[in-house]
Write a protein that holds these residues in place. Structure first.
Motif, PDB file in Angstrom:
ATOM      1  N   VAL A   1     -74.902-113.837  -6.531  1.00  0.00           N
ATOM      2  CA  VAL A   1     -75.476-113.696  -5.196  1.00  0.00           C
ATOM      3  C   VAL A   1     -74.391-113.625  -4.119  1.00  0.00           C
ATOM      4  N   CYS A   2     -74.586-112.718  -3.174  1.00  0.00           N
ATOM      5  CA  CYS A   2     -73.647-112.508  -2.061  1.00  0.00           C
ATOM      6  C   CYS A   2     -74.007-113.427  -0.892  1.00  0.00           C
TER       7      CYS A   2
ATOM      8  N   CYS B   1     -74.314-105.454  -2.954  1.00  0.00           N
ATOM      9  CA  CYS B   1     -75.159-106.624  -2.715  1.00  0.00           C
ATOM     10  C   CYS B   1     -76.641-106.277  -2.585  1.00  0.00           C
ATOM     11  N   HIS B   2     -76.973-104.988  -2.648  1.00  0.00           N
ATOM     12  CA  HIS B   2     -78.384-104.586  -2.673  1.00  0.00           C
ATOM     13  C   HIS B   2     -79.053-104.949  -3.993  1.00  0.00           C
TER      14      HIS B   2
ATOM     15  N   ALA C   1     -80.444-108.925  -3.137  1.00  0.00           N
ATOM     16  CA  ALA C   1     -81.150-107.813  -2.475  1.00  0.00           C
ATOM     17  C   ALA C   1     -80.862-107.771  -0.974  1.00  0.00           C
ATOM     18  N   TYR C   2     -79.586-107.865  -0.629  1.00  0.00           N
ATOM     19  CA  TYR C   2     -79.171-107.793   0.770  1.00  0.00           C
ATOM     20  C   TYR C   2     -78.994-106.338   1.205  1.00  0.00           C
TER      21      TYR C   2
ATOM     22  N   THR D   1     -71.157 -95.254  -1.263  1.00  0.00           N
ATOM     23  CA  THR D   1     -72.190 -94.253  -0.973  1.00  0.00           C
ATOM     24  C   THR D   1     -73.271 -94.168  -2.051  1.00  0.00           C
ATOM     25  N   GLN D   2     -73.166 -94.951  -3.102  1.00  0.00           N
ATOM     26  CA  GLN D   2     -74.212 -94.910  -4.116  1.00  0.00           C
ATOM     27  C   GLN D   2     -75.490 -95.556  -3.581  1.00  0.00           C
ATOM     28  N   PRO D   3     -76.650 -95.047  -3.975  1.00  0.00           N
ATOM     29  CA  PRO D   3     -77.923 -95.520  -3.400  1.00  0.00           C
ATOM     30  C   PRO D   3     -78.151 -97.014  -3.589  1.00  0.00           C
ATOM     31  N   TRP D   4     -78.815 -97.606  -2.613  1.00  0.00           N
ATOM     32  CA  TRP D   4     -79.157 -99.025  -2.653  1.00  0.00           C
ATOM     33  C   TRP D   4     -80.437 -99.190  -3.473  1.00  0.00           C
TER      34      TRP D   4
END
Length: 341
Positions: A82-83, A114-115, A121-122, A183-186
């Motif tokens: 976790v972030c 951190c997504h 899920a930040y 730039t990779q999708p969240w």
């Protein structure tokens, strides 16, 4: 930690911006008159065991009388934890125990990734803002008990991008993370394509990164300095797999700018990175390299030497790097120093 995306990401062209000139030699090391030794670490601490061992590793580096500063090349946690604010604060307290000036450049695990659900899920940009408030709350100053003045791009909103000069060598630390430069999708937030705010951040960071390269190399050429050292997290030339455009496309404008500046400089250029976790020393843009075509680099860059530090489960040592006296066979030399605790 490098991650892969299933969605294609378009390469974005960034335009470099001019920035003010910094002071010549922060820290008072005479140009060409002495050696200068610093420590490099990265992708640490990863997991509970390394978190527990990290304070002892810091003290081991502190105990080396040769070391004058320390750089952390990003990833202050593993990719599945976790972030949290609490974790960031804990690591900041650890960083504050370094006796010498301490330079930190962010990695993807503490913001771009951190997504992920197991990271909390930040929103990654919210985490980047938090990183800046925790670790870069004094723009123009390093961390560590003996702080050092540095040039900072805080005026661009990029306080983590800094440069300085030691023993006739110019250093630049740049926020260039893995995950295709953020730039990779969240996917952890339900996205399958990069968001507008994500790409706006990418464009700003790329603009700042290229500007700092131009400034650093420009000043090195003007002063006749011996070498340039660029420090970042992303391994843009990872030899452990065959990348797709979704893995590396966003690095293209930055790699092209680095190649151009290094070619024009003509003297040794060293790229220090982490990300791929295994020590490596190579010349990724030498004649015949496949990376030249992948990144669309014109010509070759034989004077660019890349060094990757050990990290993650390979994190059993730190890299001791010395700026050698003028006339030495190499401007920089280094050795891997095993941790003893």
């Amino acid at each position: 930690m490098r991650t892969r995306s299933l969605a294609a990401i378009a390469t974005v062209t960034a335009i470099a911006a001019s920035v003010p000139t910094a002071s010549a030699d922060q820290g008072g090391t005479p140009n060409g008159r002495s050696t200068y030794t610093f420590a490099a670490i990265g992708d640490v601490p990863y997991g509970a065991d390394q978190i527990a061992a990290f304070p002892g590793w810091i003290q081991q580096i502190n105990a080396d009388p040769d070391v004058r500063s320390v750089v952390h090349l990003g990833d202050i946690k593993n990719g599945s934890s976790v972030c949290s604010n609490e974790y960031f604060s804990m690591i900041r307290k650890d960083f504050d125990t370094f006796a010498d000036p301490f330079v930190y450049t962010p990695g993807d695990n503490e913001w771009t990734d951190c997504h992920r659900q197991n990271n909390g899920a930040y929103n990654p940009l919210e985490r980047l803002a938090k990183l800046r408030s925790v670790f870069f709350n004094q723009p123009g100053r390093t961390l560590g008990q003996k702080q050092m003045n540095v040039y900072s791009q805080a005026s661009m909103g990029l306080p983590e991008n800094v440069s300085y000069r030691k023993a006739g060598v110019d250093f630049a630390a740049i926020n260039m993370p893995g995950s295709n430069d953020g730039t990779q999708p969240w996917t952890g937030l339900g996205y399958t394509e990069p968001t507008a705010e994500q790409m706006a951040d990418y464009r700003l960071r790329t603009k700042g990164a290229i500007a700092l390269l131009q400034k650093t190399f420009g000043e090195a050429k003007k002063r006749g300095d011996r070498a340039v050292v660029v420090m970042q997290q992303a391994d843009m030339f990872d030899p452990t797999y065959s990348p797709t455009p979704e893995d590396i496309s966003a690095f293209t404008p930055y790699v092209q700018a680095l190649a151009k500046e290094a070619q024009q400089f003509g003297k040794p250029v060293y790229l220090l990175d982490g990300d791929s976790h295994k020590y490596n020393d190579d010349r990724p843009l030498a004649p015949g390299s496949t990376w030249l075509e992948r990144y669309g680099v014109q010509g070759s860059v034989p004077n660019l030497e890349r060094v990757t530090v050990d990290g993650s489960s390979n994190n059993t040592d730190w890299l001791k790097i010395t700026v050698n006296k003028p006339g030495s066979a190499k401007v920089l030399s280094w050795t891997r120093v095993p941790y003893t605790s």
